[in-house]
Design a protein around this motif. Structure first.
Motif, PDB file in Angstrom:
ATOM      1  N   ALA A 199       4.252  20.147  18.133  1.00 41.10           N
ATOM      2  CA  ALA A 199       5.503  20.709  18.658  1.00 41.10           C
ATOM      3  C   ALA A 199       6.627  19.669  18.678  1.00 41.10           C
ATOM      4  N   ALA A 200       6.486  18.624  17.871  1.00 40.21           N
ATOM      5  CA  ALA A 200       7.488  17.540  17.858  1.00 40.21           C
ATOM      6  C   ALA A 200       8.894  18.080  17.582  1.00 40.21           C
ATOM      7  N   ASP A 201       9.901  17.407  18.154  1.00 41.36           N
ATOM      8  CA  ASP A 201      11.290  17.838  18.007  1.00 41.36           C
ATOM      9  C   ASP A 201      11.823  17.595  16.595  1.00 41.36           C
ATOM     10  N   LEU A 202      11.313  16.538  15.965  1.00 41.54           N
ATOM     11  CA  LEU A 202      11.749  16.216  14.610  1.00 41.54           C
ATOM     12  C   LEU A 202      10.567  15.608  13.866  1.00 41.54           C
ATOM     13  N   LYS A 203      10.279  16.144  12.658  1.00 43.45           N
ATOM     14  CA  LYS A 203       9.147  15.652  11.861  1.00 43.45           C
ATOM     15  C   LYS A 203       9.665  15.112  10.524  1.00 43.45           C
ATOM     16  N   ILE A 204       9.349  13.870  10.270  1.00 40.66           N
ATOM     17  CA  ILE A 204       9.787  13.221   9.033  1.00 40.66           C
ATOM     18  C   ILE A 204       8.542  12.890   8.214  1.00 40.66           C
ATOM     19  N   PHE A 205       8.612  13.089   6.898  1.00 37.40           N
ATOM     20  CA  PHE A 205       7.512  12.701   6.016  1.00 37.40           C
ATOM     21  C   PHE A 205       8.109  11.837   4.909  1.00 37.40           C
ATOM     22  N   LEU A 206       7.707  10.565   4.864  1.00 36.09           N
ATOM     23  CA  LEU A 206       8.264   9.640   3.868  1.00 36.09           C
ATOM     24  C   LEU A 206       7.315   9.475   2.693  1.00 36.09           C
ATOM     25  N   GLU A 207       7.858   9.638   1.498  1.00 36.44           N
ATOM     26  CA  GLU A 207       7.066   9.464   0.280  1.00 36.44           C
ATOM     27  C   GLU A 207       7.696   8.371  -0.580  1.00 36.44           C
ATOM     28  N   ALA A 208       6.903   7.841  -1.511  1.00 33.99           N
ATOM     29  CA  ALA A 208       7.435   6.957  -2.559  1.00 33.99           C
ATOM     30  C   ALA A 208       6.342   6.939  -3.621  1.00 33.99           C
ATOM     31  N   THR A 209       6.681   6.626  -4.853  1.00 39.36           N
ATOM     32  CA  THR A 209       5.646   6.596  -5.888  1.00 39.36           C
ATOM     33  C   THR A 209       4.632   5.493  -5.560  1.00 39.36           C
TER      34      THR A 209
ATOM     35  N   THR B 252      11.588   6.132  -2.795  1.00 41.49           N
ATOM     36  CA  THR B 252      11.374   5.264  -3.967  1.00 41.49           C
ATOM     37  C   THR B 252      12.628   4.468  -4.333  1.00 41.49           C
ATOM     38  N   GLN B 253      13.777   5.166  -4.341  1.00 41.29           N
ATOM     39  CA  GLN B 253      15.021   4.513  -4.771  1.00 41.29           C
ATOM     40  C   GLN B 253      15.971   4.259  -3.601  1.00 41.29           C
TER      41      GLN B 253
ATOM     42  N   GLY C  26       3.243   9.935   6.409  1.00 40.64           N
ATOM     43  CA  GLY C  26       3.318   9.650   4.975  1.00 40.64           C
ATOM     44  C   GLY C  26       2.312   8.588   4.588  1.00 40.64           C
ATOM     45  N   PRO C  27       2.192   8.339   3.280  1.00 42.67           N
ATOM     46  CA  PRO C  27       1.238   7.324   2.808  1.00 42.67           C
ATOM     47  C   PRO C  27       1.698   5.909   3.150  1.00 42.67           C
ATOM     48  N   SER C  28       0.783   4.938   3.082  1.00 41.20           N
ATOM     49  CA  SER C  28       1.191   3.568   3.394  1.00 41.20           C
ATOM     50  C   SER C  28       2.149   3.056   2.326  1.00 41.20           C
ATOM     51  N   GLY C  29       3.150   2.316   2.775  1.00 41.70           N
ATOM     52  CA  GLY C  29       4.123   1.751   1.835  1.00 41.70           C
ATOM     53  C   GLY C  29       5.340   2.631   1.644  1.00 41.70           C
ATOM     54  N   GLY C  30       5.393   3.772   2.318  1.00 40.89           N
ATOM     55  CA  GLY C  30       6.541   4.665   2.188  1.00 40.89           C
ATOM     56  C   GLY C  30       7.699   4.237   3.069  1.00 40.89           C
ATOM     57  N   GLY C  31       7.430   3.318   3.971  1.00 43.49           N
ATOM     58  CA  GLY C  31       8.481   2.810   4.854  1.00 43.49           C
ATOM     59  C   GLY C  31       8.377   3.331   6.280  1.00 43.49           C
ATOM     60  N   LYS C  32       7.257   4.028   6.589  1.00 45.72           N
ATOM     61  CA  LYS C  32       7.085   4.625   7.921  1.00 45.72           C
ATOM     62  C   LYS C  32       7.202   3.629   9.059  1.00 45.72           C
ATOM     63  N   GLY C  33       6.455   2.519   8.925  1.00 43.90           N
ATOM     64  CA  GLY C  33       6.395   1.533  10.000  1.00 43.90           C
ATOM     65  C   GLY C  33       7.765   0.983  10.322  1.00 43.90           C
TER      66      GLY C  33
ATOM     67  N   LEU D  75       3.440   3.302  -7.508  1.00 41.36           N
ATOM     68  CA  LEU D  75       3.841   2.030  -8.112  1.00 41.36           C
ATOM     69  C   LEU D  75       4.852   1.302  -7.217  1.00 41.36           C
ATOM     70  N   GLU D  76       5.826   2.038  -6.698  1.00 39.04           N
ATOM     71  CA  GLU D  76       6.831   1.440  -5.811  1.00 39.04           C
ATOM     72  C   GLU D  76       6.158   0.905  -4.543  1.00 39.04           C
ATOM     73  N   ARG D  77       5.199   1.650  -4.013  1.00 38.47           N
ATOM     74  CA  ARG D  77       4.517   1.225  -2.785  1.00 38.47           C
ATOM     75  C   ARG D  77       3.667  -0.018  -3.048  1.00 38.47           C
ATOM     76  N   ALA D  78       3.072  -0.092  -4.251  1.00 36.79           N
ATOM     77  CA  ALA D  78       2.284  -1.277  -4.615  1.00 36.79           C
ATOM     78  C   ALA D  78       3.195  -2.497  -4.722  1.00 36.79           C
ATOM     79  N   LYS D  79       4.395  -2.287  -5.284  1.00 35.44           N
ATOM     80  CA  LYS D  79       5.374  -3.392  -5.423  1.00 35.44           C
ATOM     81  C   LYS D  79       5.796  -3.890  -4.051  1.00 35.44           C
ATOM     82  N   ARG D  80       6.059  -2.952  -3.128  1.00 33.14           N
ATOM     83  CA  ARG D  80       6.473  -3.344  -1.770  1.00 33.14           C
ATOM     84  C   ARG D  80       5.374  -4.143  -1.078  1.00 33.14           C
ATOM     85  N   ARG D  81       4.140  -3.686  -1.265  1.00 33.63           N
ATOM     86  CA  ARG D  81       3.000  -4.370  -0.623  1.00 33.63           C
ATOM     87  C   ARG D  81       2.836  -5.772  -1.221  1.00 33.63           C
ATOM     88  N   GLN D  82       3.036  -5.876  -2.540  1.00 32.12           N
ATOM     89  CA  GLN D  82       2.897  -7.182  -3.203  1.00 32.12           C
ATOM     90  C   GLN D  82       3.940  -8.165  -2.654  1.00 32.12           C
TER      91      GLN D  82
END
Ligand code: DC
Length: 226
Positions: free
Chosen positions: A138-148, A203-204, A12-19, A150-157
């Motif tokens: 061939a991963a056993d489970l694939k997760i993709f995290l998204e967020a708007t 996002t929420q 997913g994009p940075s700020g979506g909570g992946k890390g 604006l929300e990702r910018a707020k988290r980074r700030q």
């Protein structure tokens, strides 16, 4: 019974909570963790330090193939050519440069096997952009995290504020949109969910809820050997 080492990919994009999610999963399961973004960041820092131009594809691919990087545990540190760069790779400058070097096909090829080498028993949580599509299809489970954006910018700030750095939300928002666009539009390994990924909009959603949701999928799909 299969002796295959299990993998969970988190893209997913940075700020979506992946890390944060990936670290929580790796800790809970006692598995290894691959922060593939850090690998691109280390390469970008090596390029900056060795004065290799970010548009010199050939030189960057050579640098990637010979990158002297070590991911250390206890304490967790990242070393480039023997020097600790754990914090140095987290700057906005390094993130921007990482996004540029990551768009070069020969660089991605050079780093492919290095990423796959992280797959060791008892399991791996792999965090990135193309973990489920290219590196571990061939991963056993694939997760993709998204967020708007604006929300990702707020988290980074907020994250930067906690480090004593004040930056404007507008500037971060523009920077995040620019980087997303570059990561989505590039010809190799663009930022898209794998067809069989579970897409979660955070996002929420507080991270604990995201973790709980993903753990339910883990328990359903993966038999954990203890
Ligand atoms: O997740 P991050 O912000 O640390 O990643 C830094 C850059 O590296 C980001 O702009 C996209 C790129 N990247 C990539 O292209 N493929 C990956 N698997 C991980 C990161």
């Amino acid at each position: 019974m299969s002796s295959k080492v299990p993998v969970i990919t988190v893209d997913g994009p940075s700020g979506g909570g992946k890390g944060t999610l990936s670290l929580m999963l790796a800790k809970k399961l006692g598995w290894h963790f691959l922060d593939s973004g850090a690998l691109y960041r280390v390469l970008a820092l090596a390029a900056i330090r060795h004065s290799v131009a970010l548009d010199n594809h050939e030189a960057l691919a050579v640098l990637a193939a010979h990158l002297d990087v070590i991911f250390k545990h206890d304490p967790q540190e990242i070393l480039l050519e023997g020097q600790i760069v754990t914090m140095a790779i987290r700057t906005e400058e390094c993130g921007g440069a990482a996004s540029q070097v990551a768009a070069i096909p020969a660089v991605r090829t050079a780093l492919l096997e290095r990423q796959r080498a992280f797959l060791e028993a008892p399991g791996l949580v792999a965090d990135g952009r193309d973990m489920g599509t290219v590196i571990f299809p061939a991963a056993d489970l694939k997760i993709f995290l998204e967020a708007t954006a604006l929300e990702r910018a707020k988290r980074r700030q907020l994250q930067l504020k906690q480090q004593g750095i004040d930056v404007s939300l507008d500037g971060l928002f523009v920077e995040i949109e620019k980087r997303d666009e570059r990561d989505k539009q590039r010809s190799v390994s663009p930022l898209v969910p794998a067809h069989d990924a579970i897409v979660i909009d955070t996002t929420q959603m507080p991270i604990e809820k995201v973790f709980e949701t993903v753990m339910a999928h883990v328990n359903e799909r993966i038999s954990i050997k203890t």
